[in-house]
Scaffold this active site. Structure first.
Site, PDB file in Angstrom:
ATOM      1  N   GLU A 263      -4.038  -0.539   8.260  1.00 27.57           N
ATOM      2  CA  GLU A 263      -3.283  -0.328   8.918  1.00 27.57           C
ATOM      3  C   GLU A 263      -2.713  -0.878  10.178  1.00 27.57           C
ATOM      4  O   GLU A 263      -4.275  -1.253  10.905  1.00 27.57           O
ATOM      5  CB  GLU A 263      -2.786   1.136   8.637  1.00 27.57           C
ATOM      6  CG  GLU A 263      -2.281   2.101   7.566  1.00 27.57           C
ATOM      7  CD  GLU A 263      -2.576   3.932   7.873  1.00 27.57           C
ATOM      8  OE1 GLU A 263      -2.474   3.894   9.174  1.00 27.57           O
ATOM      9  OE2 GLU A 263      -2.590   3.882   7.096  1.00 27.57           O
TER      10      GLU A 263
ATOM     11  N   ASN B 109      -6.814   7.896   2.290  1.00 31.66           N
ATOM     12  CA  ASN B 109      -6.829   7.522   3.410  1.00 31.66           C
ATOM     13  C   ASN B 109      -7.054   8.024   4.407  1.00 31.66           C
ATOM     14  O   ASN B 109      -7.594   9.009   5.019  1.00 31.66           O
ATOM     15  CB  ASN B 109      -5.132   7.601   4.102  1.00 31.66           C
ATOM     16  CG  ASN B 109      -4.345   6.879   5.165  1.00 31.66           C
ATOM     17  OD1 ASN B 109      -4.641   5.824   5.231  1.00 31.66           O
ATOM     18  ND2 ASN B 109      -4.288   8.190   5.945  1.00 31.66           N
ATOM     19  N   GLU B 110      -8.003   7.645   5.236  1.00 33.52           N
ATOM     20  CA  GLU B 110      -8.587   8.385   6.811  1.00 33.52           C
ATOM     21  C   GLU B 110      -9.740   9.648   6.919  1.00 33.52           C
ATOM     22  O   GLU B 110      -9.340   9.631   7.515  1.00 33.52           O
ATOM     23  CB  GLU B 110      -7.561   7.375   7.824  1.00 33.52           C
ATOM     24  CG  GLU B 110      -6.763   6.879   8.176  1.00 33.52           C
ATOM     25  CD  GLU B 110      -5.860   6.541   9.122  1.00 33.52           C
ATOM     26  OE1 GLU B 110      -5.522   7.903   9.943  1.00 33.52           O
ATOM     27  OE2 GLU B 110      -4.991   5.687   9.816  1.00 33.52           O
TER      28      GLU B 110
ATOM     29  N   TYR C  75      -5.493   0.599  15.165  1.00 29.10           N
ATOM     30  CA  TYR C  75      -4.353   1.040  16.509  1.00 29.10           C
ATOM     31  C   TYR C  75      -5.133   0.779  17.824  1.00 29.10           C
ATOM     32  O   TYR C  75      -5.891   0.104  18.258  1.00 29.10           O
ATOM     33  CB  TYR C  75      -4.271   1.896  16.145  1.00 29.10           C
ATOM     34  CG  TYR C  75      -3.254   2.219  14.720  1.00 29.10           C
ATOM     35  CD1 TYR C  75      -2.218   1.304  14.845  1.00 29.10           C
ATOM     36  CD2 TYR C  75      -3.749   2.768  13.823  1.00 29.10           C
ATOM     37  CE1 TYR C  75      -1.613   2.052  13.531  1.00 29.10           C
ATOM     38  CE2 TYR C  75      -3.264   2.703  12.491  1.00 29.10           C
ATOM     39  CZ  TYR C  75      -1.989   2.284  12.440  1.00 29.10           C
ATOM     40  OH  TYR C  75      -1.025   2.273  11.483  1.00 29.10           O
TER      41      TYR C  75
ATOM     42  N   HIS D 194      -7.956   0.467  10.471  1.00 27.04           N
ATOM     43  CA  HIS D 194      -7.013   0.678  10.849  1.00 27.04           C
ATOM     44  C   HIS D 194      -7.187  -0.252  12.055  1.00 27.04           C
ATOM     45  O   HIS D 194      -8.144   0.977  13.066  1.00 27.04           O
ATOM     46  CB  HIS D 194      -6.217   1.960  10.519  1.00 27.04           C
ATOM     47  CG  HIS D 194      -6.418   2.201   8.735  1.00 27.04           C
ATOM     48  ND1 HIS D 194      -6.383   3.550   8.785  1.00 27.04           N
ATOM     49  CD2 HIS D 194      -6.328   1.718   8.046  1.00 27.04           C
ATOM     50  CE1 HIS D 194      -5.791   2.963   6.850  1.00 27.04           C
ATOM     51  NE2 HIS D 194      -6.834   2.508   7.043  1.00 27.04           N
TER      52      HIS D 194
ATOM     53  N   TRP E 218       1.329  -1.070   9.196  1.00 20.63           N
ATOM     54  CA  TRP E 218       1.973   0.053   8.914  1.00 20.63           C
ATOM     55  C   TRP E 218       3.756   0.346   9.802  1.00 20.63           C
ATOM     56  O   TRP E 218       4.157   0.257  10.742  1.00 20.63           O
ATOM     57  CB  TRP E 218       1.501   0.772  10.027  1.00 20.63           C
ATOM     58  CG  TRP E 218       1.846   2.516   9.314  1.00 20.63           C
ATOM     59  CD1 TRP E 218       2.329   3.179  10.378  1.00 20.63           C
ATOM     60  CD2 TRP E 218       1.442   3.584   8.229  1.00 20.63           C
ATOM     61  NE1 TRP E 218       2.651   4.333  10.012  1.00 20.63           N
ATOM     62  CE2 TRP E 218       2.831   4.662   8.899  1.00 20.63           C
ATOM     63  CE3 TRP E 218       1.009   3.144   6.753  1.00 20.63           C
ATOM     64  CZ2 TRP E 218       2.015   5.531   7.724  1.00 20.63           C
ATOM     65  CZ3 TRP E 218       0.683   4.196   6.232  1.00 20.63           C
ATOM     66  CH2 TRP E 218       1.993   5.006   6.157  1.00 20.63           C
TER      67      TRP E 218
ATOM     68  N   ARG F 175       0.624  -1.015  -0.302  1.00 19.53           N
ATOM     69  CA  ARG F 175      -0.327  -0.149   0.090  1.00 19.53           C
ATOM     70  C   ARG F 175       1.517   1.587  -0.120  1.00 19.53           C
ATOM     71  O   ARG F 175       1.637   0.862   0.858  1.00 19.53           O
ATOM     72  CB  ARG F 175      -1.072   0.015   1.068  1.00 19.53           C
ATOM     73  CG  ARG F 175      -1.726   0.815   1.281  1.00 19.53           C
ATOM     74  CD  ARG F 175      -2.380   1.659   2.184  1.00 19.53           C
ATOM     75  NE  ARG F 175      -3.582   2.426   2.197  1.00 19.53           N
ATOM     76  CZ  ARG F 175      -4.090   2.672   3.445  1.00 19.53           C
ATOM     77  NH1 ARG F 175      -2.414   2.988   4.289  1.00 19.53           N
ATOM     78  NH2 ARG F 175      -4.632   3.893   3.753  1.00 19.53           N
TER      79      ARG F 175
END
Length: 814
Positions: free
Chosen positions: A653, A557-558, A625, A623, A682, A483
């Site tokens: 990610e 992205n995001e 986290y 993503h 990531w 990516r």
């Protein structure tokens, strides 16, 4: 809609033009076609005629306890089945009855069925048949199938399986297509920790082999009815989870349907851990539609019928919400052409098993329970609503007589004259060899094969001079996907067309799928920013489109920092529309809301976003986290929610820790593996601002991995298969049955070429002297009568029957 009877012969004459053309051949012309095979319904005609069904649950499938023989029928508390019960079901508007039947407790030591039990089953089947209903008969609650050692017990199970179905098939050999056989109920590794989820591959293999044995056995019967009977085959536990049903090896047979059980969404229909079932929320609706749409794209769109053999929602004293659920469920199922069979166990309330209250018909009085009748009424209302088209096509008119066990519905059908050119009316297969595609919740590579991402992120926008060596180094460590961070010019220097060409070229050289994303709109709540990103990509459409076999477009992205789904969905739809209107043909990827860390936005609105894509080729990325992937439970809840949208989801990610807390990277990778989901770490190198620990490598060439890099690459080592368009395998070209001369249409000339090749092979055979001789591809296309392998005059006959609309599709069996 046509219902056909094998006992009625339809004689159709060729047009004068066809006769003139055929009489010029050396072989004797066929002046009349006797269409015995054409008197049978196709699989999709049967499923359309089934309409909607009802299960005689907890009755002939009862087992265990002290009851034996015929007494087992009432051993779970239900009264003995009567014709009046089935009459009441028919009178309500149901056209199908499923009769779950357990057999193991009625077998002797040699696996012979007790004659009294077989006679009783036959009697109950006849209750439905005499009502001109479709009847599904199966193996249900067989403890020798549902077992912990399922994955290694095939050789032990097969003899009993074959002998049991041999007896059933012989008993019902004179029943027409109104009787449907279902191989098994919910075959699974009973008693294991994964009984209902995450089957082992050898368990899936056992079920696939039994399904194949079942079809082969029934088709080998001397009975023409059995040769033309609709057969239903389940996957592991008949699951409606796409990670399970996409592992079904559907037997290559025209009259096979996939059997699915879909009590969905589970939190609404049966989950007692959910405290409030009073509202059928938008999230529940989205989840339900996602499930049904997944079945459509995986099976229906590829020419495989589906029967939802069990569905329903327990009575939590929430009749109004259940009515809304049934309206949504049956409407969408009808629109995509899937008959649904309502589960009824005659339990209307239970303090001990509140999630198992699926009572609709009071079997003692043959009336409908007041708390459940509105649910049934809504189902029947939808089925009878002519404005809702079955599978999107208008209803046709039929004239029928009442079916019995040995006779069937008959129809008078006008014969349409042959036209000059007729395009074959078969379902178009997913395009292979061109671009990456969505199939259910799978991502398919350009060869049409499933592709599971294992890769990393590379920050090209900030480290342009290190992109090539980063891609090369990561590929050497075992990735299959990169990516790449790009920029649309709003915050960072715009990634140029020349740069994109280079990036894609480096990915190709290293056999990587390339995901391109624009990073400028990260965290923005302004729809204009994601649209701006889409507009940037439209400027690059020619580069994207010519590389759609390896490039996925992650538009922004995001985008959208808020933790809600409404505006996120509107922005995503706007961006998709901009991209598609701008001519972009690639697979599109959309990040979830909340800086990518609100995967529930995908579950809540993902189906709506996916539906907005006219190419139906959108996937989603979460993503994970500290806020979305902090522990195993959080990982599972978030990914399950996202997957409920019905489209593919990846983890785009993740790290192994982050600013505000730990990340459970092991749970992320493990659960993705269980669900066949892709994941991308990531990131390769270049992190700063206190998150340098997210670097996977200490150097750009990957000579020294960080702690995070050792964890990640240690996990994916040897597990990341490249896309098959890189591995040298070629897409399998599917025959266009009937198109003997390979001109893209099915027409009378195709039948003529077959007859010419047979009569004069030196001139028209595959090595013939004539410039229009038969080719190897044409021979494959022309072999459309499956009853005989190789090209015969029957193949020419099948094409002519197809052109006369006496059969609805090719190939066929004459």
């Amino acid at each position: 809609m046509r219902e056909k009877n094998k006992f009625i012969k339809r004689v159709v004459s060729l047009s004068a033009a066809a006769l003139c053309m055929l009489t010029s051949l050396k072989a004797a012309p066929t002046t009349q076609l006797t269409a015995d095979a054409a008197d049978y319904m196709t699989a999709f005609e049967i499923t359309e005629n089934m309409k909607i069904g009802w299960n005689l649950g907890n009755t002939l499938d009862s087992h265990g306890g002290f009851a034996t023989g015929l007494a087992t029928e009432t051993s779970w508390g239900n009264p003995k089945t009567t014709k009046a019960m089935i009459d009441a079901v028919k009178a309500k508007g149901f056209n199908t009855v499923r009769i779950p039947t357990t057999w193991y407790n009625h077998l002797d030591g040699d696996n012979n069925v007790d004659p009294q039990w077989m006679a009783r089953v036959k009697e109950v089947v006849d209750y439905g048949i005499s009502n001109d209903m479709y009847v599904i008969l199966n193996l249900h609650h067989e403890d020798w199938i549902d077992r912990g050692d399922l994955g290694t017990a095939y050789d032990q199970m097969k003899p009993r399986f074959i002998k049991l179905w041999t007896q059933i098939a012989d008993t019902f050999k004179d029943y027409d297509q109104h009787l449907i056989f279902e191989a098994m109920n919910e075959p699974r590794a009973k008693g294991t920790s994964h009984e209902w989820w995450g089957p082992q591959q050898n368990e899936v293999d056992t079920i696939n082999k039994l399904d194949a044995d079942f079809v082969q056995l029934i088709r080998s019967s001397s009975s023409e009815n059995n040769k033309n009977r609709l057969l239903m085959v389940p996957g592991y536990c008949a699951s409606a989870d796409s990670t399970i049903y996409t592992r079904i090896n559907v037997p290559n047979d025209e009259l096979v349907a996939v059997s699915i059980h879909a009590y969905v969404p589970y939190d609404f229909t049966m989950n007692t851990a959910v405290g409030d079932h009073s509202t059928f929320t938008d999230q529940y609706k989205s989840s339900l539609l996602g499930t049904l749409n997944g079945l459509k794209s995986t099976f229906i769109d590829r020419g495989v019928p589906v029967v939802i053999g069990e569905m329903g929602t327990s009575n939590f004293n929430n009749t109004e919400a259940r009515v809304q659920w049934s309206d949504t469920y049956i409407t969408r199922a009808k629109e995509i052409g899937i008959p649904c069979v309502l589960w009824d166990n005659n339990v209307v309330s239970s303090s001990q098993s509140a999630g198992e209250c699926h009572g609709y018909l009071n079997r003692s009085s043959c009336t409908w329970y007041s708390v459940s009748e509105p649910v049934v009424n809504k189902m029947i209302e939808v089925i009878n609503n002519d404005s809702i088209l079955w599978a999107g096509k208008p209803k046709t008119t039929t004239t029928s007589t009442t079916s019995t066990s040995t006779t069937s519905t008959t129809t008078t059908t006008a014969v349409t004259p042959i036209t000059t050119t007729v395009t074959q009316q078969t379902v178009t297969p997913l395009p292979t060899g061109s671009g990456m595609m969505v199939s259910g919740q799978q991502i398919l590579d350009a060869n049409g094969n499933p592709f599971v991402m294992r890769g990393i992120n590379v920050a090209h926008a900030w480290y342009k001079n290190n992109t090539e060596q980063s891609i090369k180094a990561a590929a050497a460590k075992g990735t299959n996907t990169i990516r790449v961070v790009c920029a649309d010019g709003a915050k960072w220097d715009k990634t140029s067309a020349a740069e994109l060409e280079q990036i894609i070229g480096w990915c190709r050289e290293n056999k990587q799928i390339c995901i391109l994303e624009a990073h400028d709109a990260t965290g923005s709540d302004n729809i204009a920013d994601i649209v701006k990103a889409a507009e940037y990509w439209c400027e690059m459409k020619d580069i994207l489109n010519k590389n759609k076999d390896v490039v996925i477009l992650n538009i922004a992205n995001e985008w959208y920092g808020q933790w809600n789904s409404g505006t996120w969905a509107e922005g995503a739809k706007s961006a998709i529309k901009t991209a598609r209107d701008g001519g972009i043909e690639n697979m599109i990827m959309i990040d979830s809301a909340g800086w990518g860390q609100y995967p529930k936005s995908i579950g809540e609105k993902g189906a709506e976003v996916f539906a907005s894509d006219p190419l139906k080729n959108t996937v989603f990325s979460a993503h994970l986290y500290e806020y979305a992937g902090g522990n195993a439970q959080q990982v599972k809840e978030n990914l399950d929610s996202a997957l409920s949208c019905g489209a593919p989801v990846i983890v785009g990610e993740f790290g192994y820790k982050h600013t505000d807390g730990d990340v459970d990277e092991a749970a992320i990778m493990s659960y993705c593996a269980e669900k066949n989901m892709g994941y991308l770490a990531w990131s390769w190198k270049g992190n700063s601002g206190g998150v340098e620990y997210l670097d996977l490598s200490n150097d750009w060439d990957g000579n020294s991995l960080t702690e995070w890099g050792q964890i990640f690459f240690g996990e994916i080592a040897g597990k990341a298969s490249p896309a098959t368009n890189y591995s040298g395998s070629q897409p399998v070209e599917k025959p266009v049955y009937g198109d003997t001369n390979c001109d893209g249409t099915v027409e009378l000339a195709d039948a003529i070429l077959i007859m010419q090749a047979l009569a004069n092979p030196d001139k028209y055979g595959t090595s013939g002297s004539d410039s229009n001789h038969l080719t190897e591809k044409g021979r494959t296309n022309g072999d459309c009568d499956t009853s005989v392998k190789g090209l015969t005059s029957n193949d020419a006959l099948a094409i002519q029957l197809f052109l006369l609309h006496s059969i609805s599709s090719l190939p066929t069996s004459l």
